[in-house]
Design an enzyme around this catalytic site. Structure first.
Site, PDB file in Angstrom:
ATOM      1  N   GLU A 263     -14.208  72.211 -33.324  1.00  0.00           N
ATOM      2  CA  GLU A 263     -14.479  71.857 -34.714  1.00  0.00           C
ATOM      3  C   GLU A 263     -13.217  71.738 -35.570  1.00  0.00           C
ATOM      4  O   GLU A 263     -13.304  71.382 -36.743  1.00  0.00           O
ATOM      5  CB  GLU A 263     -15.473  72.847 -35.326  1.00  0.00           C
ATOM      6  CG  GLU A 263     -16.845  72.741 -34.665  1.00  0.00           C
ATOM      7  CD  GLU A 263     -17.930  73.520 -35.389  1.00  0.00           C
ATOM      8  OE1 GLU A 263     -17.709  73.889 -36.567  1.00  0.00           O
ATOM      9  OE2 GLU A 263     -18.996  73.750 -34.785  1.00  0.00           O
TER      10      GLU A 263
ATOM     11  N   ASP B  68      10.373  68.142 -40.816  1.00  0.00           N
ATOM     12  CA  ASP B  68       9.646  67.699 -39.635  1.00  0.00           C
ATOM     13  C   ASP B  68       9.596  68.803 -38.578  1.00  0.00           C
ATOM     14  O   ASP B  68       8.529  69.126 -38.035  1.00  0.00           O
ATOM     15  CB  ASP B  68      10.316  66.456 -39.062  1.00  0.00           C
ATOM     16  CG  ASP B  68       9.650  65.970 -37.785  1.00  0.00           C
ATOM     17  OD1 ASP B  68       8.618  65.291 -37.893  1.00  0.00           O
ATOM     18  OD2 ASP B  68      10.160  66.280 -36.692  1.00  0.00           O
TER      19      ASP B  68
ATOM     20  N   HIS C 246      14.049  59.113 -36.698  1.00  0.00           N
ATOM     21  CA  HIS C 246      14.030  60.567 -36.877  1.00  0.00           C
ATOM     22  C   HIS C 246      15.477  61.017 -36.968  1.00  0.00           C
ATOM     23  O   HIS C 246      16.339  60.504 -36.255  1.00  0.00           O
ATOM     24  CB  HIS C 246      13.324  61.229 -35.688  1.00  0.00           C
ATOM     25  CG  HIS C 246      13.267  62.730 -35.743  1.00  0.00           C
ATOM     26  ND1 HIS C 246      13.029  63.427 -36.911  1.00  0.00           N
ATOM     27  CD2 HIS C 246      13.398  63.666 -34.769  1.00  0.00           C
ATOM     28  CE1 HIS C 246      13.019  64.719 -36.648  1.00  0.00           C
ATOM     29  NE2 HIS C 246      13.247  64.890 -35.360  1.00  0.00           N
TER      30      HIS C 246
END
Length: 352
Positions: A230, A190, A107
């Protein structure tokens, strides 16, 4: 975006090099084991007293304390949390890093925002698998791979791209595809994804939906099911098939509601807020704020996390999840956490 594969790589550039993987969490384990199985000379660097030492040694890897591992290595892959990297670099990595060595990251945060500034004689690259460590490992063992990002920040020796690509292929990325990017692009996109969509945006959207329903008198159980439970059903479809593919799998009623109402939730004001968040990332304001927060012991982060953990959706969620035994099987909490952190660009479990 340029995409590279195994046949674009020069694996021989690693034949005379020793690689030190700093950290043996889920990502560190995957990198080290995949490289070992690819025939690369790899060792593991851990802090003194690390509980991971026995695991790494049991896997057939040589383990050294961090500074010694760096001293022995030609390539050093740093797989520790962003906030711990500057101190580790100053105290253990930089004093032992030889001229012409290759310093690697999964990263770009500390390099891009200059929290770490390597000497000009050091090569710097990034290899970032776009999947959790357990998947990087299992796909490799199945003769497949997880796509990786590749970026070069400093090229003192003139072959850093070749070394980085060989590394990416060594962990299996070349089987699926290695996408070339930059430290800036990887880091800023990111952080934006984490803050505006994946974590910050999604969690606030869930809580806002839950509160809207419960404030209107609907039961907490129904609000939880419709606004949190959900979410996985939809995100799994999007992950596998894209947004258009997801819409082919839901009811016509749901699809029409999606198409006709979504933009009333994500409005021009929302987009303006997203642009402001991106601006704070690009300017380095967020990076400075985060590192200052860490330096002070993370008081604001801790207080906010504690307050939000007491939200009613968390209480009803614990009750309802206890009714779902299937949630207790399958991936471990560590694997799930690693999956989230990897998707958000932060390898987990650096040096426990």
């Amino acid at each position: 975006m340029n995409v590279l594969y195994d046949n674009d790589s020069k694996p021989e550039v690693l034949s005379d090099k020793r690689i030190a993987v700093l950290g043996f969490g889920s990502q560190g384990h995957a990198h080290a084991m995949n490289l070992k199985d690819s025939g690369v000379n790899v060792i593991v660097g851990l802090r003194a007293g690390s509980a991971s030492r026995t695991k790494a040694e049991a896997a057939g890897l040589q383990v050294f304390e961090t500074g010694e591992a760096v001293r022995q290595a030609d390539v050093v892959m740093v797989l520790i949390p962003d906030e711990l990297q500057p101190a580790a670099f100053e105290q253990e990595i930089a004093p032992n890093l030889r001229d012409g060595a290759y310093l690697a990251f999964a990263h770009g945060f500390c390099i891009h925002f200059k929290k770490i500034v390597p000497a000009s004689t050091v090569n710097v690259f990034m290899v970032a698998p776009k999947g959790p460590g357990h998947l990087v490992r299992s796909e490799y063992e199945s003769s497949n791979g997880v796509p990786c990002l590749l970026a070069v920040h400093q090229d003192a020796s003139g072959d850093t791209r070749d070394v980085g690509l060989a590394y990416a292929c060594g962990v299996g990325g070349g089987r699926a595809g290695v996408l070339e990017t930059t430290f800036r692009e990887e880091t800023e996109t990111d952080l934006f994804g984490e803050q505006a969509v994946l974590c910050g945006g999604l969690s606030e959207l869930i809580r806002a939906g839950y509160e809207t329903l419960t404030d209107a008198g609907y039961s907490p159980e129904m609000a939880y099911f419709e606004c949190l439970h959900e979410v996985k059903l939809i995100t799994d479809l999007i992950h596998k098939h894209g947004i258009t593919g997801m819409r082919k799998s839901i009811s016509n009623t749901a699809e029409y509601g999606d198409l006709s109402r979504g933009k009333r939730i994500v409005t021009d004001s929302t987009r303006d807020a997203m642009k402001q968040i991106l601006s704070e990332i690009q300017s380095g304001k967020f990076a400075d704020e985060w590192m200052a927060e860490c330096a002070n012991g993370k008081p604001n982060m801790t207080a906010q996390a504690e307050a939000q953990s007491q939200h009613p959706i968390e209480k009803i969620g614990r009750k309802l999840r206890s009714m779902m035994p299937w949630l207790k099987s399958g991936s471990t909490d560590a694997e799930l956490a690693d999956s989230v952190q990897t998707e958000c660009g932060k390898p987990i479990g650096a040096q426990p």
